[in-house]
Design a protein around this motif. Structure first.
Motif, short mmCIF file in Angstrom:
data_model
loop_
_atom_site.label_atom_id
_atom_site.label_comp_id
_atom_site.label_asym_id
_atom_site.label_seq_id
_atom_site.Cartn_x
_atom_site.Cartn_y
_atom_site.Cartn_z
N ASP A 2 30.07 4.55 34.78
CA ASP A 2 30.26 4.64 33.44
C ASP A 2 29.43 5.38 32.74
N GLY A 3 28.52 6.31 33.31
CA GLY A 3 27.75 7.23 32.88
C GLY A 3 26.33 6.58 32.32
N VAL A 23 15.67 3.70 27.88
CA VAL A 23 16.67 4.56 28.42
C VAL A 23 17.64 3.88 29.29
N LEU A 24 16.98 3.01 30.04
CA LEU A 24 17.83 2.17 31.12
C LEU A 24 18.87 1.53 30.59
N ASP A 25 20.18 1.76 31.06
CA ASP A 25 21.54 1.04 30.88
C ASP A 25 22.07 1.54 29.47
N ILE A 26 21.79 2.85 28.96
CA ILE A 26 22.56 3.35 27.85
C ILE A 26 23.24 4.52 28.26
N PRO A 27 24.26 4.88 27.77
CA PRO A 27 24.98 6.20 28.25
C PRO A 27 24.06 7.35 28.40
N PHE A 28 24.37 8.16 29.41
CA PHE A 28 23.39 9.16 29.72
C PHE A 28 23.34 10.28 28.26
N GLN A 29 24.46 10.44 27.79
CA GLN A 29 24.58 11.51 26.86
C GLN A 29 23.77 10.75 25.31
N GLU A 30 23.48 9.80 25.38
CA GLU A 30 22.85 9.05 24.16
C GLU A 30 21.22 8.78 24.31
N ALA A 31 20.60 9.34 25.56
CA ALA A 31 19.23 9.34 26.14
C ALA A 31 18.44 10.47 24.87
N PHE A 32 17.27 9.87 24.90
CA PHE A 32 16.44 10.55 23.67
C PHE A 32 16.28 11.95 23.93
N TRP A 33 16.39 12.74 25.19
CA TRP A 33 16.06 13.98 25.14
C TRP A 33 17.21 14.92 24.77
N TRP A 34 18.35 14.27 24.22
CA TRP A 34 19.50 14.75 23.88
C TRP A 34 19.92 14.62 22.38
N SER A 35 18.89 13.42 21.92
CA SER A 35 19.35 12.94 20.65
C SER A 35 19.11 13.70 19.38
N TYR A 36 18.45 14.83 19.56
CA TYR A 36 18.08 15.99 18.65
C TYR A 36 19.65 16.45 18.00
N SER A 37 20.70 16.38 18.69
CA SER A 37 21.97 17.26 18.31
C SER A 37 23.37 16.48 18.81
N SER A 38 24.04 16.18 17.89
CA SER A 38 25.15 15.24 18.07
C SER A 38 26.22 16.18 18.91
N SER A 39 26.17 17.68 18.75
CA SER A 39 27.06 18.41 19.43
C SER A 39 26.68 18.55 20.87
N LEU A 40 25.32 18.47 21.19
CA LEU A 40 24.84 18.58 22.42
C LEU A 40 25.27 17.37 23.23
N GLN A 41 25.00 16.32 22.53
CA GLN A 41 25.66 14.97 23.44
C GLN A 41 27.07 14.97 23.42
N LYS A 42 27.81 15.37 22.65
CA LYS A 42 29.19 15.82 23.09
C LYS A 42 29.26 16.49 24.26
N GLN A 43 28.76 17.84 24.33
CA GLN A 43 28.71 18.66 25.25
C GLN A 43 28.55 17.80 26.55
N VAL A 44 27.26 17.04 26.71
CA VAL A 44 26.95 16.32 27.81
C VAL A 44 27.79 15.36 28.31
N LEU A 45 28.67 14.58 27.35
CA LEU A 45 29.28 13.72 27.82
C LEU A 45 30.79 14.52 28.47
N GLU A 46 31.02 15.63 27.72
CA GLU A 46 32.13 16.51 28.52
C GLU A 46 31.81 16.89 29.79
N VAL A 47 30.65 17.32 29.98
CA VAL A 47 30.07 17.66 31.41
C VAL A 47 30.16 16.43 32.35
#
Length: 69
Positions: A2-3, A23-47
């Motif tokens: 489930d990512g 960060v363990l057991d959270i969705p990858f796209q919600e991790a700290f290193w992407w959290s500065y941009s909701s559009s990037l988080q969406k892109q990571v989820l799409e990938v």
């Protein structure tokens, strides 16, 4: 699958100054290193969703590091 983050190597922890517990057991796209941009988080989820379908891709993006908290 489930990512969710199940494992982090020592390099990621050292370079981002993030604890495993953060960060363990959270969705990858919600991790700290992407959290500065909701559009990037969406892109990571799409990938991730594309990869789950067997579609490979390559993307470049800026990653947030621990000192930028």
């Amino acid at each position: 699958m489930d990512g969710r983050i199940l494992f982090l190597n020592a390099t990621v922890l050292a370079e981002t100054d993030v604890s495993r517990e953060e960060v363990l057991d959270i969705p990858f796209q919600e991790a700290f290193w992407w959290s500065y941009s909701s559009s990037l988080q969406k892109q990571v989820l799409e990938v991730i969703e594309s990869a789950a379908k067997g579609i490979s891709s390559r993307h470049e993006c800026k990653v947030r590091f621990g000192l930028e908290r």
